[in-house]
Design an enzyme around this catalytic site. Sequence first.
Site, short mmCIF file in Angstrom:
data_model
loop_
_atom_site.label_atom_id
_atom_site.label_comp_id
_atom_site.label_asym_id
_atom_site.label_seq_id
_atom_site.Cartn_x
_atom_site.Cartn_y
_atom_site.Cartn_z
N HIS A 223 -4.46 -4.70 8.90
CA HIS A 223 -4.10 -5.89 7.98
C HIS A 223 -4.98 -7.20 8.18
O HIS A 223 -5.35 -7.58 7.27
CB HIS A 223 -2.45 -6.14 8.46
CG HIS A 223 -2.07 -7.04 7.24
ND1 HIS A 223 -1.64 -6.37 6.02
CD2 HIS A 223 -1.76 -8.49 7.09
CE1 HIS A 223 -1.55 -7.50 5.26
NE2 HIS A 223 -1.45 -8.60 5.79
N TYR A 227 -6.98 -9.54 5.19
CA TYR A 227 -7.34 -11.10 5.43
C TYR A 227 -8.73 -11.51 5.57
O TYR A 227 -9.19 -12.41 5.18
CB TYR A 227 -6.56 -11.63 6.43
CG TYR A 227 -4.99 -11.78 5.94
CD1 TYR A 227 -4.42 -12.53 4.92
CD2 TYR A 227 -4.10 -10.93 6.18
CE1 TYR A 227 -3.42 -12.52 4.28
CE2 TYR A 227 -2.65 -10.66 5.87
CZ TYR A 227 -2.35 -11.63 4.70
OH TYR A 227 -1.33 -11.61 4.22
N HIS A 374 -1.63 -2.03 -5.90
CA HIS A 374 -1.47 -3.25 -5.14
C HIS A 374 -2.83 -3.46 -4.61
O HIS A 374 -3.23 -4.56 -4.72
CB HIS A 374 -0.54 -2.97 -3.89
CG HIS A 374 -0.73 -3.91 -2.79
ND1 HIS A 374 -0.23 -5.44 -3.30
CD2 HIS A 374 -1.04 -4.09 -1.70
CE1 HIS A 374 -0.65 -6.05 -2.13
NE2 HIS A 374 -0.91 -5.29 -1.02
N PHE A 375 -3.44 -2.76 -4.03
CA PHE A 375 -4.85 -3.29 -3.39
C PHE A 375 -6.00 -3.33 -4.33
O PHE A 375 -7.13 -3.78 -4.25
CB PHE A 375 -5.36 -2.60 -2.12
CG PHE A 375 -5.80 -1.07 -2.24
CD1 PHE A 375 -6.89 -0.75 -2.60
CD2 PHE A 375 -5.01 -0.25 -1.48
CE1 PHE A 375 -7.17 0.76 -2.87
CE2 PHE A 375 -5.20 1.16 -1.54
CZ PHE A 375 -6.41 1.64 -2.24
N HIS A 376 -5.84 -2.69 -5.42
CA HIS A 376 -6.83 -2.94 -6.67
C HIS A 376 -6.52 -4.37 -7.33
O HIS A 376 -7.45 -4.99 -7.78
CB HIS A 376 -6.77 -1.91 -7.73
CG HIS A 376 -7.86 -0.62 -7.14
ND1 HIS A 376 -7.34 0.16 -6.33
CD2 HIS A 376 -9.01 -0.50 -7.43
CE1 HIS A 376 -8.21 1.32 -6.20
NE2 HIS A 376 -9.16 0.80 -6.66
N ARG A 439 -0.34 8.98 -3.89
CA ARG A 439 -1.83 8.44 -3.94
C ARG A 439 -2.79 9.60 -3.34
O ARG A 439 -2.23 10.40 -2.68
CB ARG A 439 -1.78 7.21 -3.05
CG ARG A 439 -1.74 7.35 -1.60
CD ARG A 439 -1.80 5.95 -0.81
NE ARG A 439 -2.97 5.42 -0.54
CZ ARG A 439 -3.18 4.46 0.25
NH1 ARG A 439 -2.38 3.92 0.92
NH2 ARG A 439 -4.39 4.06 0.52
N ARG A 440 -3.99 9.13 -3.55
CA ARG A 440 -4.83 10.29 -3.16
C ARG A 440 -4.77 11.60 -3.07
O ARG A 440 -4.66 12.56 -2.27
CB ARG A 440 -4.78 9.98 -1.39
CG ARG A 440 -5.19 8.94 -0.84
CD ARG A 440 -5.16 8.54 0.44
NE ARG A 440 -6.00 7.44 1.02
CZ ARG A 440 -5.85 7.04 2.13
NH1 ARG A 440 -4.99 7.20 3.00
NH2 ARG A 440 -6.72 6.00 2.54
#
Length: 549
Positions: A223, A227, A374-376, A439-440
């Site tokens: 995590h 950041y 979300h992470f894209h 996913r994946r």
Amino acid sequence: MNKAVKSLPNGDSKLVMAHMYVAFTALLVGATMGLIQTLERSGAITLPAGISYYQILTVHGVVLGLVLTTFFILGFMLASQSKTTGGFNKTERTIAWIGYWMMLVGTLSAATMILLNEATVLFTFYAPLQAHVLFYIGLALVIVGSWLDGFVMFKRHARFRKENPGEKTPLLSFMGVVTMLMWQIASLGVAITVVFQMIPWALGWVETIDVLLSRTLFWYFGHPLVYFWLLPAYMMWYAIMPKIIGGKIFSDSLARFTFILLLLFSIPVGFHHQLTEPGIDPFWKFIQVILTMVVVIPSMMTAFSMFATFEARGRELGAKGLFGWLKKMPWKDARFLAPFIGMLFFIPGGAGGIINASNQMNQVVHNTIWVTGHFHLTVATTVMLTFFGIAYWLIPSLTGRIFTKTMNKWAIVQTILWTVGMTIMSAAMHWQGLLGGPRRSAYSEYAGNADTAAWGPYQMAQAIGGSILFLGMIVMIIIFVYLAFFAPKGEEEFPVAEPSEKAEKPSKVFENWPLWIGITCALILFAYTIPLIDIIQSAPPGAKGFKLW
Ligand code: HAS
């Protein structure tokens, strides 16, 4: 012909540019793999020569998520510290170069193993998937190399304080130090699992591995890793963006306080990636969910601060009403447009993060392609568009060239391509994820079964979005090469904003490092000690390594 004027001392420019060459090569390789994998997932292509979807996915994740980000971030932070403190001395530069070469050798070692299909373990390299030992050694080198860059930043910051007693430290240098402190403390987790668990296991010195322990150590790092990607973007928003729009930093103190809060709260939250995992007491998961909600606060403070910066500048230019400032922003300047769109995307990206972290709601989205969406939005749009926005002035200012009007137009085209591509791709990912799309998952895995028809339209939309993104990447690479080697010589501004005169001076307490490191460690010990003892004491027999592909 104009004279080339560089914004940093020559030695520092070379050091930063060395980081940038690796970062943009990684963008080229990683984004190409991204296109290939969306095409595979949609069934548009079949991979040749026995290459698996997962091998391509591993290259994509490692090269973009770990290599591009780390090299760009360290280069940018070294540049901003050199600019605001007056440059590095010979010892500092030498240490940074050693760090750079360690990272490069590590990257090449890990990349070779992935290309040889000896490390198809995805960017999270979860055990018991096992990679070649050179993959793990490569990662360890990247981490230790990055620590050296971090020590250089700590040393330069301390030297500034010594040489300028009583003076406020430069905001960008302060932010770089906080980011690297967080990184050093967090990456201890991944270093421990790699050195003490994975390397001995990959060498065959031990037969099995404690999977839960290794995943917990990974997410202790994972995590704060996100950041580590975000904070340099915040550095740009707080300390550079105001200058680009012709304004002032809303509050230097608020910016420092935000960074300190991010240092304190971004580490003890790793369990929010493991909410569905057995073997961790739900009480400790719940504690870390609460801490995750706390780490959202500094991002809310950033949103507030950015609105204040834009509004103050807008009013200075005569804007009226709540959103009148929107009309006064320099929309035709790609140095503004790209990071601003990055900010806009962080509104749904951050909201998605809060959904992910919301314990029960995590059960709906975990391991679905929602998380990929979300992470894209977060790293691949908010962070990347901000990094592109930085590159437009940083690269020419380091090479003694200028960001021409034509390149600015191309940079606007690139921003639009990225925005459109990512909107289509990440919306399709979120939607498919809500419907339970995993996913994946490779097309070759589910071709012919009912899922093929069910997910078809979503995967196709992702392939269309991915293709537009690929075009955006090509435009970005062209801009980078032009700015590095071919743009007309001259002087490009390295924009650094001044704080508003109305803002309070920052308190000395912000420089009380033993205090902040002490609280950070206390929070980590609180959140992790008991669950880790529990995980180690109740460990089941370890797992043997295996290769899926
Ligand atoms: Fe996340 C999974 C929770 C932020 C990246 N995240 C991931 C993964 C990645 C990632 C890579 O709790 C996948 C890892 C894997 O492979 O498994 N995430 C959060 C939360 C936040 C968050 C609570 N994530 C990020 C950022 C990332 C990132 C930032 C990269 C840079 N995430 C999770 C959780 C999971 C997760 C769970 C695990 C899911 C699972 O089950 O596997 C928060 O930090 C978000 C706070 C952000 C905000 C937004 C503030 C908005 C701002 C913009 C202002 C705009 C302006 C412009 C001023 C509250 C600052 C305005 C203009 C106008 C015109 C309006």
